[in-house]
Design a protein around this motif. Structure first.
Motif, PDB file in Angstrom:
ATOM      1  N   VAL A  34       0.909  -1.300   0.069  1.00  0.00           N
ATOM      2  CA  VAL A  34       0.095  -0.154   0.025  1.00  0.00           C
ATOM      3  C   VAL A  34       0.826   1.244   0.060  1.00  0.00           C
ATOM      4  O   VAL A  34       1.843   1.256   0.844  1.00  0.00           O
ATOM      5  N   ILE A  35       0.678   2.187  -1.094  1.00  0.00           N
ATOM      6  CA  ILE A  35       1.441   3.354  -1.019  1.00  0.00           C
ATOM      7  C   ILE A  35       0.467   4.533  -0.970  1.00  0.00           C
ATOM      8  O   ILE A  35      -0.415   4.652  -1.865  1.00  0.00           O
ATOM      9  N   GLU A  36       0.508   5.306   0.189  1.00  0.00           N
ATOM     10  CA  GLU A  36      -0.713   6.319   0.337  1.00  0.00           C
ATOM     11  C   GLU A  36      -0.271   7.726  -0.475  1.00  0.00           C
ATOM     12  O   GLU A  36       0.785   7.828  -0.970  1.00  0.00           O
ATOM     13  N   ASP A  37      -1.225   8.431  -0.521  1.00  0.00           N
ATOM     14  CA  ASP A  37      -1.243   9.649  -1.232  1.00  0.00           C
ATOM     15  C   ASP A  37      -0.115  10.419  -1.056  1.00  0.00           C
ATOM     16  O   ASP A  37       0.494  10.502  -0.009  1.00  0.00           O
ATOM     17  N   ASP A  38       0.560  11.107  -2.058  1.00  0.00           N
ATOM     18  CA  ASP A  38       1.507  12.075  -2.046  1.00  0.00           C
ATOM     19  C   ASP A  38       3.008  11.374  -1.780  1.00  0.00           C
ATOM     20  O   ASP A  38       3.867  12.125  -1.197  1.00  0.00           O
ATOM     21  N   ALA A  39       3.022   9.839  -1.579  1.00  0.00           N
ATOM     22  CA  ALA A  39       4.559   9.460  -1.162  1.00  0.00           C
ATOM     23  C   ALA A  39       5.353   9.328  -2.515  1.00  0.00           C
ATOM     24  O   ALA A  39       4.790   9.840  -3.788  1.00  0.00           O
ATOM     25  N   PHE A  40       6.396   9.476  -2.126  1.00  0.00           N
ATOM     26  CA  PHE A  40       7.731   9.600  -3.363  1.00  0.00           C
ATOM     27  C   PHE A  40       8.601   8.269  -3.151  1.00  0.00           C
ATOM     28  O   PHE A  40       9.276   8.114  -2.002  1.00  0.00           O
ATOM     29  N   ILE A  41       8.416   7.516  -4.213  1.00  0.00           N
ATOM     30  CA  ILE A  41       9.382   6.138  -4.034  1.00  0.00           C
ATOM     31  C   ILE A  41      10.760   6.763  -4.847  1.00  0.00           C
ATOM     32  O   ILE A  41      10.680   6.719  -5.910  1.00  0.00           O
ATOM     33  N   GLY A  42      11.843   6.789  -3.935  1.00  0.00           N
ATOM     34  CA  GLY A  42      13.211   6.830  -4.821  1.00  0.00           C
ATOM     35  C   GLY A  42      13.399   5.583  -5.654  1.00  0.00           C
ATOM     36  O   GLY A  42      12.881   4.516  -5.455  1.00  0.00           O
ATOM     37  N   SER A  43      14.205   6.048  -6.740  1.00  0.00           N
ATOM     38  CA  SER A  43      14.448   4.991  -7.653  1.00  0.00           C
ATOM     39  C   SER A  43      15.103   3.642  -7.022  1.00  0.00           C
ATOM     40  O   SER A  43      15.713   3.751  -5.958  1.00  0.00           O
ATOM     41  N   ASP A  44      14.808   2.802  -7.818  1.00  0.00           N
ATOM     42  CA  ASP A  44      15.686   1.413  -7.413  1.00  0.00           C
ATOM     43  C   ASP A  44      15.267   1.120  -5.985  1.00  0.00           C
ATOM     44  O   ASP A  44      15.916   0.226  -5.099  1.00  0.00           O
ATOM     45  N   SER A  45      13.971   1.217  -5.548  1.00  0.00           N
ATOM     46  CA  SER A  45      13.657   0.716  -4.288  1.00  0.00           C
ATOM     47  C   SER A  45      13.061  -0.716  -4.359  1.00  0.00           C
ATOM     48  O   SER A  45      11.956  -0.767  -5.429  1.00  0.00           O
ATOM     49  N   GLN A  46      12.992  -1.597  -3.353  1.00  0.00           N
ATOM     50  CA  GLN A  46      12.158  -2.729  -3.357  1.00  0.00           C
ATOM     51  C   GLN A  46      11.334  -2.585  -2.180  1.00  0.00           C
ATOM     52  O   GLN A  46      11.782  -2.259  -1.088  1.00  0.00           O
ATOM     53  N   VAL A  57       3.501   2.319   2.762  1.00  0.00           N
ATOM     54  CA  VAL A  57       4.343   3.617   2.842  1.00  0.00           C
ATOM     55  C   VAL A  57       3.287   4.512   3.211  1.00  0.00           C
ATOM     56  O   VAL A  57       2.102   4.801   2.381  1.00  0.00           O
ATOM     57  N   GLY A  58       3.458   5.190   4.105  1.00  0.00           N
ATOM     58  CA  GLY A  58       2.543   6.389   4.500  1.00  0.00           C
ATOM     59  C   GLY A  58       2.408   7.684   3.775  1.00  0.00           C
ATOM     60  O   GLY A  58       3.026   7.667   2.966  1.00  0.00           O
ATOM     61  N   LYS A  59       1.240   8.263   4.124  1.00  0.00           N
ATOM     62  CA  LYS A  59       0.767   9.611   3.436  1.00  0.00           C
ATOM     63  C   LYS A  59       2.061  10.336   3.276  1.00  0.00           C
ATOM     64  O   LYS A  59       2.901  10.815   4.347  1.00  0.00           O
ATOM     65  N   GLY A  60       2.266  10.825   1.882  1.00  0.00           N
ATOM     66  CA  GLY A  60       3.397  11.874   2.139  1.00  0.00           C
ATOM     67  C   GLY A  60       4.854  11.388   2.533  1.00  0.00           C
ATOM     68  O   GLY A  60       5.899  12.508   2.497  1.00  0.00           O
ATOM     69  N   ALA A  61       5.099  10.132   2.626  1.00  0.00           N
ATOM     70  CA  ALA A  61       6.318   9.797   2.997  1.00  0.00           C
ATOM     71  C   ALA A  61       7.501   9.714   1.697  1.00  0.00           C
ATOM     72  O   ALA A  61       6.753   9.755   0.567  1.00  0.00           O
ATOM     73  N   THR A  62       8.559   9.645   2.113  1.00  0.00           N
ATOM     74  CA  THR A  62       9.705   9.580   0.892  1.00  0.00           C
ATOM     75  C   THR A  62      10.422   8.345   1.234  1.00  0.00           C
ATOM     76  O   THR A  62      10.944   8.112   2.451  1.00  0.00           O
ATOM     77  N   LEU A  63      10.788   7.682   0.024  1.00  0.00           N
ATOM     78  CA  LEU A  63      11.625   6.475   0.391  1.00  0.00           C
ATOM     79  C   LEU A  63      12.944   7.158  -0.325  1.00  0.00           C
ATOM     80  O   LEU A  63      12.975   7.373  -1.781  1.00  0.00           O
ATOM     81  N   LYS A  72       7.759  11.118   6.627  1.00  0.00           N
ATOM     82  CA  LYS A  72       9.067  11.089   6.874  1.00  0.00           C
ATOM     83  C   LYS A  72      10.083  10.519   5.537  1.00  0.00           C
ATOM     84  O   LYS A  72       9.463   9.774   4.915  1.00  0.00           O
ATOM     85  N   LEU A  73      11.350  10.922   5.881  1.00  0.00           N
ATOM     86  CA  LEU A  73      12.220  10.135   4.871  1.00  0.00           C
ATOM     87  C   LEU A  73      12.681   8.671   5.361  1.00  0.00           C
ATOM     88  O   LEU A  73      13.037   8.773   6.588  1.00  0.00           O
ATOM     89  N   THR A  74      12.540   7.623   4.776  1.00  0.00           N
ATOM     90  CA  THR A  74      12.847   6.346   5.070  1.00  0.00           C
ATOM     91  C   THR A  74      13.878   5.817   4.035  1.00  0.00           C
ATOM     92  O   THR A  74      13.701   6.120   2.777  1.00  0.00           O
ATOM     93  N   ILE A  75      15.174   5.432   4.546  1.00  0.00           N
ATOM     94  CA  ILE A  75      16.027   4.994   3.623  1.00  0.00           C
ATOM     95  C   ILE A  75      16.672   3.625   4.259  1.00  0.00           C
ATOM     96  O   ILE A  75      16.972   3.706   5.519  1.00  0.00           O
TER      97      ILE A  75
END
Ligand code: UD1
Ligand code: CA
Length: 458
Positions: free
Chosen positions: A397-409, A416-422, A436-439
């Motif tokens: 599940v990827i919630e609204d406004d999330a940003f999934i960084g390239s090459d993520s699994q 992935v919560g609302k507005g989160a960034t990976l 939040k930024l998760t990395i």
């Protein structure tokens, strides 16, 4: 009315293990075209004569009987002793009180309108034959007339030179009063050049019995064209596709080349739809107003809403594309894909059993499987939902406004919560909190004083 469809022949010239009547035209078995047309005439009895490849033919009939109200009866013709003998196999199943229409399982494109004319011409007590004038009547039965009235049909192999010069041919399709048909068939002999019981011999019997014999002509000659070889099948496929393309043009669809579209099912188009060359449509496909389909796309059971643009080389199956979305080039939408408005799915992106809400984008090189994606999400290049552990499938599940960084699994089940960034390259095995930024990435280090290895001299 009774309808009998002859489908027992082997079709030797098809050079195939598949019975002739099951070869597809526009993605549908020849026999199904005939059955569907027959059913549109609302007959009281419908009977198919099968023989060669019987088990496969019966399977098709079972499918019909499981999904339709009017049952299709089947009668076996164990040995192919001729068209008259074939019709005889159906006799016990027919209703005496109504006329019988005889069709051929390998003549797929006869229109219901032409058959209705024939049925009207026959009325309740006449024998009516569907005939056409042909430039090259070779191999077909000729209609012999005296003072304009049909007196008999003669087969090519039994005909005199004068009779061979006749250009009016027997399509094979006819309507007969059923009680007389039974009588005439029981009196057939096989004393002819092919040693067969010819259905066509009932014509002379009708004349002898004082039953009037009449004819009707189809709207076009191809309506009575039979399929005996792959060459004829290919020719008829082109004729049929051309007819479909003309109908689309007449309804206002823009086809960049009407000779380069294939519709194997039903294609429903809104206003101002444009379809470029090399597209294949299978099953039920709906294109909304203003949809543009680029070159070389395959759409199977798909719904594309207004204003969407399918760029070249996509494969879309059992999927819904939302309004104003942009798909491809080179995208694959697999079953269960539902895209909302203004979704972008770009090159080398595969989506399966996933919902993507409005304004979200996955533009490059990604696998999105068993995922629920919110609005305005950006899925970076190379993102993969790891939905399968080798045994079970799980959702991402990827919630609204999330940003999934390239090459993520994203190792499902995971959210992935609302507005989160990976961060790029993240292997996400636990939920990523909203906003939040998760990395997950090994820290970058630089080794001072390191030198490249030097080639060792031998
Ligand atoms: C038949 C007609 C011919 C007509 C032509 C149109 C006869 C004797 N001749 O020719 O006048 O111009 O169709 O195409 O009727 N079939 C069976 N069982 C059999 C024989 C045939 O089911 O024992 C079926 C075939 O599968 C096919 C159809 O009947 O669907 C026609 O048979 P085919 O051998 O192609 O017809 P012709 O003898 O060439
Ligand atoms: Ca024959």
């Amino acid at each position: 009315m009774n309808v009998v469809i002859l489908a027992a022949g082997m079709g030797k010239r098809m050079q195939s293990a598949l019975p002739k009547v099951l070869h597809p035209l526009a993605g549908k078995p020849l026999l199904s075209h005939v059955i569907d047309t027959a059913r549109s005439l609302a007959p009281s009895k419908l009977c198919v004569i099968y023989g060669h490849g019987g088990a496969a033919v019966l399977k098709l009939l079972e499918l019909y009987n499981a999904t339709h109200e009017l049952p299709i009866a089947a009668a076996e013709q164990a040995q192919q002793l001729g068209t008259g003998h074939a019709v005889q196999q159906a006799l016990p199943l027919l209703d005496d009180h109504v006329p019988t229409l005889i069709l051929y399982g390998d003549v797929p494109l006869t229109s219901a309108v032409s058959l209705q004319h024939l049925v009207q011409a026959a009325g309740r007590d006449k024998l009516a034959i569907l005939t056409v004038e042909q430039d090259d009547p070779f191999g077909l039965g000729r209609i012999v007339r005296e003072d304009g009235a049909i007196v008999r049909i003669v087969e090519e192999k039994d005909a005199t030179n004068t009779e061979r010069a006749i250009r009016e041919i027997n399509s094979g399709i006819m309507v007969a009063p059923t009680v007389q048909l039974k009588k005439w068939l029981s009196a057939l002999s096989n004393d002819n050049a092919q040693g067969e019981y010819y259905l066509t011999d009932i014509v002379a019997q009708a004349v002898a019995d004082g039953v009037s014999v009449t004819s009707a002509q189809p709207g076009s000659v191809w309506e009575v064209a039979g399929v005996n070889s792959k060459v004829q099948l290919a020719q008829l496929e082109r004729i049929h596709q051309n007819n479909i393309a003309q109908a689309l043009l007449e309804r206002g669809v823009t086809l960049l080349d009407p000779a380069r579209i294939d519709v194997r099912g039903e294609l429903i188009c809104g206003r101002d739809v444009t379809i470029d060359v090399g597209c294949v449509f299978e099953g039920l496909v709906e294109l909304g107003d203003g949809v543009r389909v680029g070159a070389n796309n395959v759409l199977v059971n798909a719904k594309v809403a207004a204003g969407a643009h399918i760029k070249p080389f996509c494969h879309i199956e059992d999927a819904v594309v939302g309004a104003s979305s942009v798909i491809g080039p080179y995208a694959r939408l697999r079953p269960g894909t539902v895209l909302a408005e203004d979704v972008h799915v770009g090159n080398f992106v595969e989506v399966k059993n996933s919902q993507i809400a409005a304004h979200s984008k996955a533009n490059h090189l990604a696998y999105i499987g068993d995922a629920t994606i919110g609005s305005r999400v950006n899925v970076g290049a190379g993102t993969i939902t790891c939905n399968y552990d080798g045994v079970n499938k799980f959702r991402t599940v990827i919630e609204d406004d999330a940003f999934i960084g390239s090459d993520s699994q994203l190792i499902a089940p995971v959210t992935v919560g609302k507005g989160a960034t990976l961060g790029a390259g993240t292997t996400l095995s636990k939920d990523a909190p909203a906003g939040k930024l998760t990395i997950s990435r090994a820290k970058q280090i630089t080794i001072d004083g390191w030198t490249r290895p030097i080639k060792i001299a031998k």
